[in-house]
Design a protein around this motif. Sequence first.
Motif, PDB file in Angstrom:
ATOM      1  N   VAL A  24      23.492 -81.366 -87.733  1.00 23.10           N
ATOM      2  CA  VAL A  24      23.833 -79.741 -87.810  1.00 23.10           C
ATOM      3  C   VAL A  24      24.665 -79.210 -88.663  1.00 23.10           C
ATOM      4  CG1 VAL A  24      24.277 -77.786 -86.413  1.00 23.10           C
ATOM      5  CG2 VAL A  24      22.852 -79.606 -85.565  1.00 23.10           C
ATOM      6  N   ILE A  25      24.507 -78.489 -89.681  1.00 27.51           N
ATOM      7  CA  ILE A  25      25.643 -77.965 -90.566  1.00 27.51           C
ATOM      8  C   ILE A  25      26.244 -76.676 -89.837  1.00 27.51           C
ATOM      9  CG2 ILE A  25      26.182 -76.743 -92.640  1.00 27.51           C
ATOM     10  CD1 ILE A  25      23.479 -78.265 -93.594  1.00 27.51           C
ATOM     11  N   ASP A  26      25.290 -75.611 -89.119  1.00 23.64           N
ATOM     12  CA  ASP A  26      26.031 -74.735 -88.641  1.00 23.64           C
ATOM     13  C   ASP A  26      25.114 -74.172 -87.636  1.00 23.64           C
ATOM     14  OD1 ASP A  26      27.819 -72.264 -88.266  1.00 23.64           O
ATOM     15  OD2 ASP A  26      26.545 -71.074 -89.670  1.00 23.64           O
ATOM     16  N   LYS A  27      25.762 -73.894 -86.465  1.00 24.30           N
ATOM     17  CA  LYS A  27      24.926 -73.148 -85.225  1.00 24.30           C
ATOM     18  C   LYS A  27      25.018 -71.856 -85.564  1.00 24.30           C
ATOM     19  CE  LYS A  27      24.132 -73.080 -80.577  1.00 24.30           C
ATOM     20  NZ  LYS A  27      24.650 -73.440 -78.948  1.00 24.30           N
ATOM     21  N   CYS A  28      24.109 -71.265 -85.976  1.00 29.02           N
ATOM     22  CA  CYS A  28      23.784 -69.905 -86.444  1.00 29.02           C
ATOM     23  C   CYS A  28      23.902 -68.910 -85.330  1.00 29.02           C
ATOM     24  CB  CYS A  28      22.746 -69.403 -87.250  1.00 29.02           C
ATOM     25  SG  CYS A  28      22.568 -70.570 -88.637  1.00 29.02           S
ATOM     26  N   ASN A  29      23.276 -69.433 -84.128  1.00 27.76           N
ATOM     27  CA  ASN A  29      23.339 -68.144 -82.929  1.00 27.76           C
ATOM     28  C   ASN A  29      22.617 -69.149 -81.906  1.00 27.76           C
ATOM     29  OD1 ASN A  29      20.430 -68.217 -82.862  1.00 27.76           O
ATOM     30  ND2 ASN A  29      20.364 -66.361 -84.388  1.00 27.76           N
ATOM     31  N   SER A  33      19.771 -73.148 -85.475  1.00 25.24           N
ATOM     32  CA  SER A  33      20.997 -73.875 -86.231  1.00 25.24           C
ATOM     33  C   SER A  33      20.380 -74.327 -87.939  1.00 25.24           C
ATOM     34  CB  SER A  33      21.281 -75.314 -85.703  1.00 25.24           C
ATOM     35  OG  SER A  33      21.959 -75.012 -84.499  1.00 25.24           O
ATOM     36  N   ARG A  50      17.447 -79.115 -96.395  1.00 24.23           N
ATOM     37  CA  ARG A  50      17.846 -78.232 -95.245  1.00 24.23           C
ATOM     38  C   ARG A  50      16.986 -77.259 -94.668  1.00 24.23           C
ATOM     39  NH1 ARG A  50      22.026 -76.841 -99.616  1.00 24.23           N
ATOM     40  NH2 ARG A  50      20.179 -76.420-100.442  1.00 24.23           N
ATOM     41  N   ASN A  55      17.326 -74.634 -81.663  1.00 30.46           N
ATOM     42  CA  ASN A  55      17.935 -75.636 -80.992  1.00 30.46           C
ATOM     43  C   ASN A  55      17.427 -76.358 -79.880  1.00 30.46           C
ATOM     44  OD1 ASN A  55      20.392 -74.564 -82.322  1.00 30.46           O
ATOM     45  ND2 ASN A  55      20.769 -72.888 -81.241  1.00 30.46           N
TER      46      ASN A  55
END
Length: 64
Positions: A24-29, A33, A50, A55
């Motif tokens: 995981v690079i970034d949990k968007c909401n 992710s 990518r 989730n």
Amino acid sequence: MASEGNGFTHYIVLNGVVLGEACVIDKCNEWISLAFIKLGIDRPEAVIDRAFVENHALIPKTAN
């Protein structure tokens, strides 16, 4: 990090089938992710890219 030392910290699982691995690079909401993914574990033609991943499909790897 992952127990295997490859940087992938989660499995991507859908309907009880492991489709690949993810970092995981970034949990968007709370639903998605952004992650580096590798589809086709232990296959020479595995795809690394990518992608946005839901989730609920990300299952953390655990040390054995």
